[in-house]
Design an enzyme around this catalytic site. Structure first.
Site, PDB file in Angstrom:
ATOM      1  N   HIS A  82      -0.620  12.921  13.123  1.00 18.21           N
ATOM      2  CA  HIS A  82       0.826  12.877  12.856  1.00 18.21           C
ATOM      3  C   HIS A  82       1.419  14.183  13.389  1.00 18.21           C
ATOM      4  CE1 HIS A  82       4.468  13.136  10.337  1.00 18.21           C
ATOM      5  NE2 HIS A  82       4.317  11.843  10.087  1.00 18.21           N
ATOM      6  N   GLN A 101      -2.168  10.380   4.195  1.00 16.97           N
ATOM      7  CA  GLN A 101      -2.402   8.934   4.070  1.00 16.97           C
ATOM      8  C   GLN A 101      -3.622   8.631   3.203  1.00 16.97           C
ATOM      9  OE1 GLN A 101      -0.417   6.520   4.957  1.00 16.97           O
ATOM     10  NE2 GLN A 101       1.009   7.838   6.052  1.00 16.97           N
TER      11      GLN A 101
HETATM   12  N1  PMP Z   1       0.415  13.442   7.916  1.00 16.76           N
HETATM   13  C1  PMP Z   1       0.362  12.108   7.915  1.00 16.76           C
HETATM   14  C2  PMP Z   1      -0.914  11.433   8.344  1.00 16.76           C
HETATM   15  C3  PMP Z   1       1.470  11.367   7.515  1.00 16.76           C
HETATM   16  O1  PMP Z   1       1.407  10.033   7.519  1.00 16.76           O
HETATM   17  C4  PMP Z   1       2.640  12.046   7.114  1.00 16.76           C
HETATM   18  C5  PMP Z   1       3.884  11.282   6.689  1.00 16.76           C
HETATM   19  N2  PMP Z   1       4.148  10.131   7.412  1.00 16.76           N
HETATM   20  C6  PMP Z   1       2.636  13.438   7.120  1.00 16.76           C
HETATM   21  C7  PMP Z   1       1.508  14.106   7.517  1.00 16.76           C
HETATM   22  C8  PMP Z   1       3.837  14.232   6.702  1.00 16.76           C
HETATM   23  O2  PMP Z   1       4.169  13.983   5.379  1.00 16.76           O
HETATM   24  P1  PMP Z   1       5.569  14.485   4.793  1.00 16.76           P
HETATM   25  O3  PMP Z   1       6.620  13.954   5.721  1.00 16.76           O
HETATM   26  O4  PMP Z   1       5.641  13.890   3.434  1.00 16.76           O
HETATM   27  O5  PMP Z   1       5.538  15.966   4.780  1.00 16.76           O
END
Ligand code: PMP
Length: 393
Positions: free
Chosen positions: A110, A190
């Site tokens: 991500h 996740q």
């Molecule tokens: N890592 C992964 C694998 C995610 O799926 C997400 C959110 N989609 C994040 C990090 C970031 O999370 P947040 O936006 O809640 O900080």
């Protein structure tokens, strides 16, 4: 089975976007409302009974989080989410990395576990390296082994990609990295809601997750790090709560965890997260996983029977979420028609552009499940998807 615990659901809504954010069960909503209604105060500062009680609840929440991942309370830093937790660590590394050092991440990360490292390397002159995946969506371990060198200072990897849905063999990477003296950060944004995490057994150096993906509120996240590793992290933000003594000449900093939690923390959110973790614990991981597996297997079976479907990775290796395209139809178009039928899915690059570039795609549709989904939701979704496809073909 668990749907009745979530007040948002009526007869219509089919919510298949839990990987973006999960819905909230009644105990979490009740806990937060009750805190704001009867118990609210700022923490750590006041001497009145209300402030002491709020402080106790906030610190109890830290203990609940620690217990949930088998950590020590002193190893838990509250942040506003996984993104902030990773940025906190990356900003520390940006100050200590040097030219010639390397940071290694996976192509499937991500952006939250990709861009902070890219930027830390840019700032420090270190080299940002990326290892690949295989077409089935699993890590390319040969590529990882090749790219981990004596210069690597940190490996940053996700327990589960938010696009591929493969539960990654993090332990294998951690063992190999540690043999080479390299630290590992695990992004559990996740994976946190799919299986029990024991940071001691996993032996990761850092772990990050967000409350809102495990039935808790937004605005709260967690950074876990081994105590000796946390001690090395410089303050990320400066201000109230994180200091020991301030004078015109200089400032000394508080002990952990306060040193890394500047300003008024997300108090109600931490208490709400604690309630969400209690909720999952009370159901029990066995039931959570058995239910998830049953509904997900049903979903994959139905999708595999569909014509013109193109999965990102092998559908049989996934759990909890699946991304795909239908040949010849833009995912945005499909999602719009699904939305008209009260079915919520997600389309786009899902904050994983490098991964989509690997698959030569600009976007995909993602279906992700939560505790509240059942086989009937899957059936309704499949009917709605077929109807949407029929509209274009
Ligand atoms: N890592 C992964 C694998 C995610 O799926 C997400 C959110 N989609 C994040 C990090 C970031 O999370 P947040 O936006 O809640 O900080």
């Amino acid at each position: 089975m668990f749907k009745e615990d979530f007040p948002i659901f009526d007869d219509q809504l089919i919510y298949l976007d839990s990987a973006a954010s999960s819905q909230k069960p009644k105990p979490v909503l009740d806990t937060m409302l009750s805190f704001y209604t009867h118990q609210y105060s700022n923490v750590h500062r006041g001497t009145c009974a209300l402030a002491s009680r709020a402080t106790q609840m906030y610190e109890d929440a830290r203990q609940t989080v620690a217990d949930f991942i088998s950590a020590d309370k002193k190893e838990i830093i509250f942040t506003k989410g996984a993104t902030e937790a990773i940025n906190l660590v990356a900003s520390g590394y940006a100050q200590t990395l040097k030219t010639g050092d390397e940071v290694l991440v996976c192509i499937s990360e991500h952006h939250a576990n990709f861009v902070p490292w890219q930027q830390a390397c840019l700032k420090s002159g270190a080299t940002f390296k990326v290892f690949g995946i295989l077409p089935d969506g699993t890590w390319d371990m040969d590529d990882f082994n090749k790219k981990l060198t004596t210069k690597t200072k940190l490996v940053a990897i996700a327990g589960m990609s938010n696009v591929l849905g493969v539960l990654n063999p993090v332990k294998e990477i951690i063992n190999f990295a540690h043999k080479n003296g390299v630290k590992v950060l695990v992004d559990s944004a996740q994976s946190i809601c799919h299986s029990a995490i024991d940071v001691k057994k996993m032996d990761c150096d850092y772990l990050a997750f967000s409350g809102h993906k495990i039935y808790g509120p937004t605005g709260i996240g967690v950074l876990y790090a081994k105590k000796e590793v946390l001690e090395q992290l410089p303050p990320y933000q400066f201000g109230g709560d994180m200091i020991d003594i301030v004078s015109v000449e200089k400032t000394t900093f508080a002990q952990l965890p306060a040193r890394l939690e500047a300003g008024t923390p997300p108090i109600a959110e931490a208490i709400g997260l604690s309630s969400a973790l209690d909720y999952v614990q009370q159901i029990g991981w066995d039931k959570v996983q058995a239910h998830g597996k049953c509904v997900f297997t049903h979903l994959i079976q139905q999708l595999k029977e569909m014509k013109d479907i193109q999965f990102l990775g092998n559908p049989d290796l996934k759990s909890g979420l699946v991304s795909f395209n239908i040949n010849g139809i833009h995912p945005n178009d499909l999602s719009m028609i699904l939305s008209k039928q009260n079915v919520c899915v997600r389309v786009g690059h899902h904050c994983a552009m490098p991964l989509h570039q690997f698959f030569n795609l600009s976007a995909s549709i993602r279906v992700s499940l939560g505790l509240y989904n059942n086989e009937q939701d899957v059936d309704t979704f499949v009917v709605a998807l077929k109807k949407a496809i029929g509209f274009f073909k």
